[in-house]
Motif scaffolding. Structure first.
Motif, PDB file in Angstrom:
ATOM      1  N   SER A 153       6.341   5.825  -8.763  1.00  0.00           N
ATOM      2  CA  SER A 153       6.554   5.524  -7.343  1.00  0.00           C
ATOM      3  C   SER A 153       7.832   6.170  -6.832  1.00  0.00           C
ATOM      4  O   SER A 153       7.869   6.723  -5.728  1.00  0.00           O
ATOM      5  N   THR A 204       7.131   8.972  -3.920  1.00  0.00           N
ATOM      6  CA  THR A 204       7.387   8.568  -2.532  1.00  0.00           C
ATOM      7  C   THR A 204       8.110   9.644  -1.727  1.00  0.00           C
ATOM      8  O   THR A 204       7.663   9.998  -0.623  1.00  0.00           O
ATOM      9  N   VAL A 247       1.897   1.216  -4.012  1.00  0.00           N
ATOM     10  CA  VAL A 247       3.301   0.935  -3.717  1.00  0.00           C
ATOM     11  C   VAL A 247       3.908   2.022  -2.847  1.00  0.00           C
ATOM     12  O   VAL A 247       4.519   1.746  -1.807  1.00  0.00           O
ATOM     13  N   SER A 248       3.756   3.271  -3.260  1.00  0.00           N
ATOM     14  CA  SER A 248       4.458   4.373  -2.604  1.00  0.00           C
ATOM     15  C   SER A 248       3.758   4.859  -1.341  1.00  0.00           C
ATOM     16  O   SER A 248       4.419   5.370  -0.432  1.00  0.00           O
ATOM     17  N   TRP A 261      -1.849   2.025  -8.914  1.00  0.00           N
ATOM     18  CA  TRP A 261      -0.813   1.049  -8.566  1.00  0.00           C
ATOM     19  C   TRP A 261       0.385   1.741  -7.916  1.00  0.00           C
ATOM     20  O   TRP A 261       0.974   1.214  -6.959  1.00  0.00           O
ATOM     21  N   SER A 262       0.735   2.910  -8.408  1.00  0.00           N
ATOM     22  CA  SER A 262       1.842   3.651  -7.807  1.00  0.00           C
ATOM     23  C   SER A 262       1.520   4.048  -6.373  1.00  0.00           C
ATOM     24  O   SER A 262       2.387   3.996  -5.484  1.00  0.00           O
ATOM     25  N   LEU A 263       0.272   4.443  -6.136  1.00  0.00           N
ATOM     26  CA  LEU A 263      -0.127   4.835  -4.791  1.00  0.00           C
ATOM     27  C   LEU A 263      -0.111   3.640  -3.845  1.00  0.00           C
ATOM     28  O   LEU A 263       0.251   3.764  -2.676  1.00  0.00           O
ATOM     29  N   VAL A 310       4.733   2.567 -13.508  1.00  0.00           N
ATOM     30  CA  VAL A 310       4.493   2.478 -12.057  1.00  0.00           C
ATOM     31  C   VAL A 310       5.790   2.692 -11.293  1.00  0.00           C
ATOM     32  O   VAL A 310       5.812   3.373 -10.255  1.00  0.00           O
ATOM     33  N   LEU A 311       6.875   2.137 -11.797  1.00  0.00           N
ATOM     34  CA  LEU A 311       8.160   2.265 -11.107  1.00  0.00           C
ATOM     35  C   LEU A 311       8.621   3.716 -11.047  1.00  0.00           C
ATOM     36  O   LEU A 311       8.982   4.219  -9.971  1.00  0.00           O
ATOM     37  N   ALA A 341       1.427  11.200  -9.438  1.00  0.00           N
ATOM     38  CA  ALA A 341       1.672   9.967 -10.197  1.00  0.00           C
ATOM     39  C   ALA A 341       0.905   9.975 -11.508  1.00  0.00           C
ATOM     40  O   ALA A 341       1.383   9.466 -12.528  1.00  0.00           O
ATOM     41  N   TRP A 354      -1.524  11.329   0.284  1.00  0.00           N
ATOM     42  CA  TRP A 354      -1.887  10.329  -0.725  1.00  0.00           C
ATOM     43  C   TRP A 354      -2.666  10.954  -1.878  1.00  0.00           C
ATOM     44  O   TRP A 354      -2.474  10.574  -3.036  1.00  0.00           O
TER      45      TRP A 354
END
Length: 228
Positions: free
Chosen positions: A98, A102, A22-23, A18-20, A94-95, A158, A151
């Motif tokens: 990210s 990022t 987003v970021s 999920w972080s990937l 996740v926040l 992450a 990535w």
């Protein structure tokens, strides 16, 4: 390996994915903008975007908690407007991942984006290519190995992000139900933590190896493109 360790591996994998999601696109967009825009190349703008790389993770965790928890102004507004309350899993994990990942990916992507002539896309258009064909051949194909490398390393980072996550775990009320890999290692005894740590090392090795392989592929591809 205990069921709790398996749950931690699964949950950390979900948080990293999920972080990937987003970021990853955000890092590509910001790296592309920073490499082409003179305004974005200002030292203050660069420092602001890359600031999380230099901050201690616990500081990032504390600042995000201050901004988005029920005690913060941002968290109160989001709760009033959307009924959303910050939880450690998956929202908080996740926040923080990210935010930490990022800028690292942006730092990796900018050299690849800056290495290509900015007029190449317009030149391909003058040869009759459609916007999609010119974007695919002149922008994406030379850059995808660098994006894949960033990535892959971002996923590993992450997955293993711990400092900010543990900081949130000490502040949010649902921390007792969270079981990501950093938190599981934090709570387990050394003898119980070895299987989880071994799996984490193996996954990180695979992600870093994939990142290195795609980086080498991009370097080879770039050197061929510059040969006369």
């Amino acid at each position: 390996m205990s069921p709790s360790s398996l749950d931690a591996l699964m949950l950390s994998g979900q948080v990293a994915l999920w972080s990937l999601l987003v970021s990853g696109p955000l890092a590509v967009a910001l790296a592309g903008w920073m490499s082409q825009s003179q305004r974005a190349d200002h030292p203050f703008m660069n420092s602001l975007i890359l600031l999380p790389v230099g901050l201690p993770p616990v500081v990032v965790g504390f600042l995000l908690w201050s901004a988005f928890s029920a005690h913060g102004a941002g968290g109160q507004l989001l709760h009033e407007w959307l009924g959303w309350t910050l939880r450690l899993v998956p929202d908080g994990a996740v926040l923080v991942a990210s935010v930490m990942v990022t800028p690292m990916m942006i730092r990796m992507l900018r050299p690849a984006f800056e290495a290509q002539c900015p007029e190449l896309l317009a030149t391909v258009r003058t040869l009759g290519a459609s916007p999609w064909q010119s974007w695919w051949s002149a922008w994406w194909r030379p850059r995808w190995p660098a994006v894949a490398s960033a990535w892959a390393l971002g996923f590993a980072a992450a997955w293993g992000e711990s400092g900010a996550t543990i900081m949130l775990a000490t502040l949010l009320p649902d921390a007792t139900r969270a079981a990501t890999v950093p938190l599981a290692l934090w709570r387990e005894t050394p003898s119980q933590a070895w299987p989880l740590a071994t799996c984490s090392v193996a996954l990180a090795m695979m992600a870093v190896a994939l990142s290195e392989w795609t980086r080498r592929h991009w370097r080879t591809q770039a050197s061929r493109a510059h040969r006369p």
